[in-house]
Design an enzyme around this catalytic site. Structure first.
Site, PDB file in Angstrom:
ATOM      1  N   PRO A  70       0.802  -1.237   0.000  1.00  5.73           N
ATOM      2  CA  PRO A  70       0.000   0.000   0.000  1.00  5.73           C
ATOM      3  C   PRO A  70       0.832   1.284   0.000  1.00  5.73           C
ATOM      4  CG  PRO A  70      -0.876  -1.577   1.581  1.00  5.73           C
ATOM      5  CD  PRO A  70       0.428  -2.145   1.098  1.00  5.73           C
TER       6      PRO A  70
ATOM      7  N   GLN B 142      -7.710  -1.025   0.790  1.00  9.21           N
ATOM      8  CA  GLN B 142      -7.318  -1.237   2.182  1.00  9.21           C
ATOM      9  C   GLN B 142      -8.000  -0.229   3.105  1.00  9.21           C
ATOM     10  OE1 GLN B 142      -3.343  -0.318   4.194  1.00  9.21           O
ATOM     11  NE2 GLN B 142      -3.132  -2.510   3.817  1.00  9.21           N
TER      12      GLN B 142
ATOM     13  N   CYS C 126       0.204  -0.648   9.943  1.00 11.48           N
ATOM     14  CA  CYS C 126       0.816   0.681   9.833  1.00 11.48           C
ATOM     15  C   CYS C 126       1.362   1.130  11.189  1.00 11.48           C
ATOM     16  CB  CYS C 126      -0.197   1.695   9.322  1.00 11.48           C
ATOM     17  SG  CYS C 126       0.492   3.362   9.183  1.00 11.48           S
TER      18      CYS C 126
ATOM     19  N   LYS D 150      -3.398  -7.321   6.928  1.00  8.25           N
ATOM     20  CA  LYS D 150      -1.970  -7.025   7.006  1.00  8.25           C
ATOM     21  C   LYS D 150      -1.592  -6.722   8.455  1.00  8.25           C
ATOM     22  CE  LYS D 150       1.668  -4.545   4.505  1.00  8.25           C
ATOM     23  NZ  LYS D 150       2.514  -4.061   5.618  1.00  8.25           N
TER      24      LYS D 150
ATOM     25  N   ASN E 148       6.533 -10.056   3.945  1.00  9.63           N
ATOM     26  CA  ASN E 148       6.764  -8.647   3.632  1.00  9.63           C
ATOM     27  C   ASN E 148       7.927  -8.122   4.466  1.00  9.63           C
ATOM     28  OD1 ASN E 148       5.215  -5.593   4.604  1.00  9.63           O
ATOM     29  ND2 ASN E 148       6.224  -5.925   2.652  1.00  9.63           N
ATOM     30  N   GLY E 149       8.741  -7.271   3.849  1.00  6.30           N
ATOM     31  CA  GLY E 149       9.850  -6.655   4.582  1.00  6.30           C
ATOM     32  C   GLY E 149      11.192  -6.864   3.901  1.00  6.30           C
TER      33      GLY E 149
ATOM     34  N   GLY F 242       7.692  -3.231  -1.123  1.00  2.00           N
ATOM     35  CA  GLY F 242       7.359  -1.839  -0.885  1.00  2.00           C
ATOM     36  C   GLY F 242       8.339  -0.883  -1.506  1.00  2.00           C
ATOM     37  N   ARG F 243       9.166  -0.263  -0.677  1.00  2.00           N
ATOM     38  CA  ARG F 243      10.041   0.808  -1.140  1.00  2.00           C
ATOM     39  C   ARG F 243      11.072   0.353  -2.160  1.00  2.00           C
ATOM     40  NH1 ARG F 243       7.979   1.589   3.620  1.00  2.00           N
ATOM     41  NH2 ARG F 243       7.469   3.698   4.378  1.00  2.00           N
TER      42      ARG F 243
END
Length: 324
Positions: free
Chosen positions: A9, A70, A100, A139, A201-202, A225-226
């Site tokens: 997201p 989401q 988050c 998540k 994730n990560g 993600g990034r």
């Protein structure tokens, strides 16, 4: 076994224009909206469409990547009714954010990791409200303060009718620190999750990362993600072992960022801020971009920004040609 790769997201980073660019290059199986924050009021349809314009295109990005919607909040009633509105607008993938870590979220996101019973209640209400043909995912993180909290967290949300749980392999306390990442903690959670699929994730930013993560987590699905900024074709890199984009290709992608945001009602300053943001995250893993990034950050308008990018692209293409 074939891998599945989702674009995260990315609150504050991947709004609709940026999603369009990242998905065009990333070959992701799905992307997600930035979270829609639900309070004690049901979210109006016009607000959802404003925040997620992909509702107008069949809940897909311009290149055809499906988008999951989401939600974030702590009121199970208004969240569920808002999610049903999203379904009626065309959404077929609903995701609940308990991951988050922002301190500005207050009683929502990762703050609810301390309250498994509340998470259970929200997810249960969502599943009961949404039609059967709507996928529901969640998540989370490994815990709020300690990863020993993970089993209870997974147990509270791995309900019948939940299709996937994405686990960011840090606690909320760990935020995004490299030393807080622990892929291996996910391995023992599969048995607790039962038939619910776990998504890792990560820091999955390369093909090699995905292999190591797969080995440690036993997951064949990943959320990135990034890393999508420094490797714009990251989904294809992980799934198909594609060659990561060169520096010139990254810079060309930033031109697309400018062009895509310029088609919206954003001001020239906002367009350039987003182009600088893209390049800022790209240079986090491609340190060769740092000198150019410092120069690029000083430009004030789109014309100057495009000229700088085009000049740098020519230089990098020459270097790449010589090296090949």
């Amino acid at each position: 076994m074939a891998k599945t790769v989702y674009l995260a997201p990315l609150e504050g980073l991947a709004d609709a224009p940026m999603r369009e660019v990242l998905c065009r290059h990333g070959h992701y199986d799905r992307c997600y909206s930035e979270f829609l924050r639900v309070t004690d009021l049901v979210m109006p349809e016009k607000t959802m469409i404003r925040e997620v314009p992909e509702f107008n295109t069949g809940c897909k990005t311009a290149d055809g990547t499906p988008i999951g919607i989401q939600f974030l909040g702590d009121n199970k009633d208004t969240i569920s009714k808002s999610a049903l509105k999203a379904y009626n607008l065309g959404a077929r993938f609903i995701d609940m954010n308990f991951g988050c870590p922002s301190r500005f979220v207050h009683h929502g996101g990762a703050m609810l990791l301390k309250e498994p019973e509340l998470m259970h209640s929200i997810v249960s209400e969502l599943r009961q409200t949404l039609p059967d043909d709507c996928s529901l995912s969640v998540k989370v993180r490994l815990g709020f303060s300690d990863q020993s909290e993970a089993p209870e967290i997974i147990r509270s949300i791995a309900l019948d009718g939940v299709s996937e749980i994405t686990v960011h392999c840090r606690t909320r306390k760990g935020l995004y620190r490299d030393d807080a990442l622990n892929w291996s903690a996910l391995k023992d959670l599969h048995e607790i999750a039962g038939r619910v699929k776990l998504i890792a994730n990560g820091n999955i930013n390369s093909y090699e990362d995905s292999l190591l993560c797969q080995q440690q987590t036993l997951c064949d699905s990943f959320m990135c993600g990034r890393g999508a900024f420094s490797v714009p074709n990251l989904g294809a890199v992980i799934k198909d072992k594609a060659k990561p984009y060169s520096l010139s290709q990254i810079l060309k992608t930033d031109i697309e960022v400018i062009e895509t945001f310029s088609k919206t009602d954003r001001t020239q300053k906002v367009v350039m801020d987003r182009a600088k943001q893209f390049l800022g995250y790209a240079r986090a893993h491609r340190i060769e971009l740092k000198p150019f990034f410092l120069v690029f950050c000083r430009c004030q308008n789109i014309k100057e920004g495009l000229e700088l990018l085009e000049e740098k692209i020519k230089s990098e293409e020459q270097n790449e040609s010589w090296n090949n």
